[in-house]
Write an enzyme that holds these catalytic residues in place. Structure first.
Site, PDB file in Angstrom:
ATOM      1  N   HIS A   1       0.833  -1.215   0.000  1.00  7.11           N
ATOM      2  CA  HIS A   1       0.000   0.000   0.000  1.00  7.11           C
ATOM      3  C   HIS A   1       0.862   1.258   0.000  1.00  7.11           C
ATOM      4  CE1 HIS A   1      -3.075  -2.844   0.984  1.00  7.11           C
ATOM      5  NE2 HIS A   1      -2.537  -3.131   2.149  1.00  7.11           N
TER       6      HIS A   1
ATOM      7  N   HIS B   1       5.335   6.505   6.835  1.00  5.17           N
ATOM      8  CA  HIS B   1       5.059   6.111   5.457  1.00  5.17           C
ATOM      9  C   HIS B   1       4.539   7.324   4.707  1.00  5.17           C
ATOM     10  CE1 HIS B   1       1.247   5.779   7.613  1.00  5.17           C
ATOM     11  NE2 HIS B   1       0.754   6.253   6.483  1.00  5.17           N
TER      12      HIS B   1
ATOM     13  N   HIS C   1       1.976   8.939   1.284  1.00  2.00           N
ATOM     14  CA  HIS C   1       0.894   8.794   0.306  1.00  2.00           C
ATOM     15  C   HIS C   1       1.226   9.775  -0.812  1.00  2.00           C
ATOM     16  CE1 HIS C   1      -1.729   6.716   3.312  1.00  2.00           C
ATOM     17  NE2 HIS C   1      -1.057   7.477   4.165  1.00  2.00           N
TER      18      HIS C   1
ATOM     19  N   GLU D   1      -3.409  13.432   1.425  1.00  2.00           N
ATOM     20  CA  GLU D   1      -4.710  12.933   1.917  1.00  2.00           C
ATOM     21  C   GLU D   1      -5.512  14.128   2.455  1.00  2.00           C
ATOM     22  OE1 GLU D   1      -3.854   9.177   4.242  1.00  2.00           O
ATOM     23  OE2 GLU D   1      -4.656   8.527   2.326  1.00  2.00           O
TER      24      GLU D   1
ATOM     25  N   HIS E   1       3.240  10.513   6.873  1.00  2.00           N
ATOM     26  CA  HIS E   1       2.575  10.210   8.147  1.00  2.00           C
ATOM     27  C   HIS E   1       3.539   9.527   9.106  1.00  2.00           C
ATOM     28  CE1 HIS E   1      -1.578  10.185   6.001  1.00  2.00           C
ATOM     29  NE2 HIS E   1      -1.219  11.398   6.402  1.00  2.00           N
TER      30      HIS E   1
ATOM     31  N   THR F   1      -6.414   6.216   7.676  1.00  2.00           N
ATOM     32  CA  THR F   1      -6.935   6.548   6.345  1.00  2.00           C
ATOM     33  C   THR F   1      -6.873   5.337   5.412  1.00  2.00           C
ATOM     34  OG1 THR F   1      -4.770   7.282   5.568  1.00  2.00           O
ATOM     35  CG2 THR F   1      -6.235   8.950   6.552  1.00  2.00           C
TER      36      THR F   1
END
Ligand SMILES: CNS(=O)(=O)c1c(F)c(F)c(SCCO)c(F)c1F
Ligand SMILES: [Zn+2]
Length: 261
Positions: A64, A94, A96, A106, A119, A199
């Protein structure tokens, strides 16, 4: 076992509620942060980040995102202050990101997205025995969100992007010792804070969010290296470039976003 979630058309954020009904809950994340509607709260003190370079362990591709994991067996690396009643231990960080510069974060700010969002996930080890237990408690996690915007090279991000070729495929992991995430912070720690959730599934409503107002700057070249990662494993047939691994903003419902000074 069972249907796995992802970020595609069939298994993406709009489908997650089928397996994880809390997706339609009252404290879901991310949200669109509207600065003019955030309440400046003088009782909100500064946050303090005490990170020890000796706690970083490995970097991995979990299918992910790309995750750097930390030794969380003691309070060497913690976040405290701000909205938090006690120190929260660093577990992992990590990212996004999107496929183009204007989207990928996000949280959004007055409707505008950034290219990526970092994050740093911390858990309340004063109150809960394990991360897993904290991850299901309303005050169990504290996630520090940092926006990434495009510009010049970030002088330290290369330490992460240089390792990405080692974790191209889902399930791969490699040593990542001696990394201090303090080098990824912006100069100013002013923040917004609100009560929200993970999330990604299971979307537990267990996160005290602390989102920094000031983004860090990374180059298109550096961010492009994240897109060399794959959602899929080495043996999987089709190539699945890892990008657009972000959930869109969710309804604010009855929540208040507070602002530090
Ligand atoms: C805030 N971002 S998130 O929901 O995507 C997220 C995540 F991706 C994680 F992996 C973990 S830790 C799971 C066990 O390591 C976590 F707590 C999170 F909140
Ligand atoms: Zn995240």
């Amino acid at each position: 076992t069972g249907h796995h979630w992802g970020y595609g058309k069939e298994d993406g954020p709009s489908a997650w509620h089928r397996q994880f009904p809390v997706a339609k809950g009252n404290r879901q994340s991310p949200i669109d942060i509207i600065p003019d509607e955030a309440r400046r709260d003088s009782s909100l003190g500064p946050i303090f980040l005490k990170y020890d370079r000796c706690t970083s362990l490995n970097i991995a591709n979990n299918g992910h995102s790309v995750v750097v994991e930390f030794n969380d067996s003691d309070d060497r690396s913690v976040i405290q202050g701000g909205p938090l009643d006690n120190p929260y231990r660093l577990k992992q960080f990590h990212f996004h990101w999107g496929e183009k510069g204007c989207e990928g974060s996000e949280h959004t700010v007055a409707g505008a997205g950034y290219a990526s969002e970092l994050h740093l996930v911390h858990w309340n080890a004063d109150k809960y025995k394990t991360f897993e237990e904290a991850a299901t408690a309303p005050d169990g996690l504290a996630v520090l969100g940092i926006f990434l915007k495009l510009g010049d090279d970030h002088r330290w991000l290369h330490m992460i992007t240089d390792a990405l070729y080692m974790v191209k495929f889902k399930g791969s992991s490699t040593d990542f010792k001696g990394f201090n995430p303090k080098c990824l912070l912006p100069s100013n720690l002013h923040y917004w804070t609100y009560l929200g959730s993970l999330t990604t599934p299971p979307l537990h409503e267990s996160v005290i969010w602390i989102v920094l107002k000031e983004p860090i700057v990374v180059s298109e070249k550096q961010l492009g290296m994240f897109r060399l990662l794959q959602f899929s494993g080495e043996e999987d047939g089709q190539r699945m470039r890892m990008e657009n691994n972000f959930r869109p903003p969710q309804p604010l419902k009855e929540r208040l976003v507070r602002s530090s000074n």
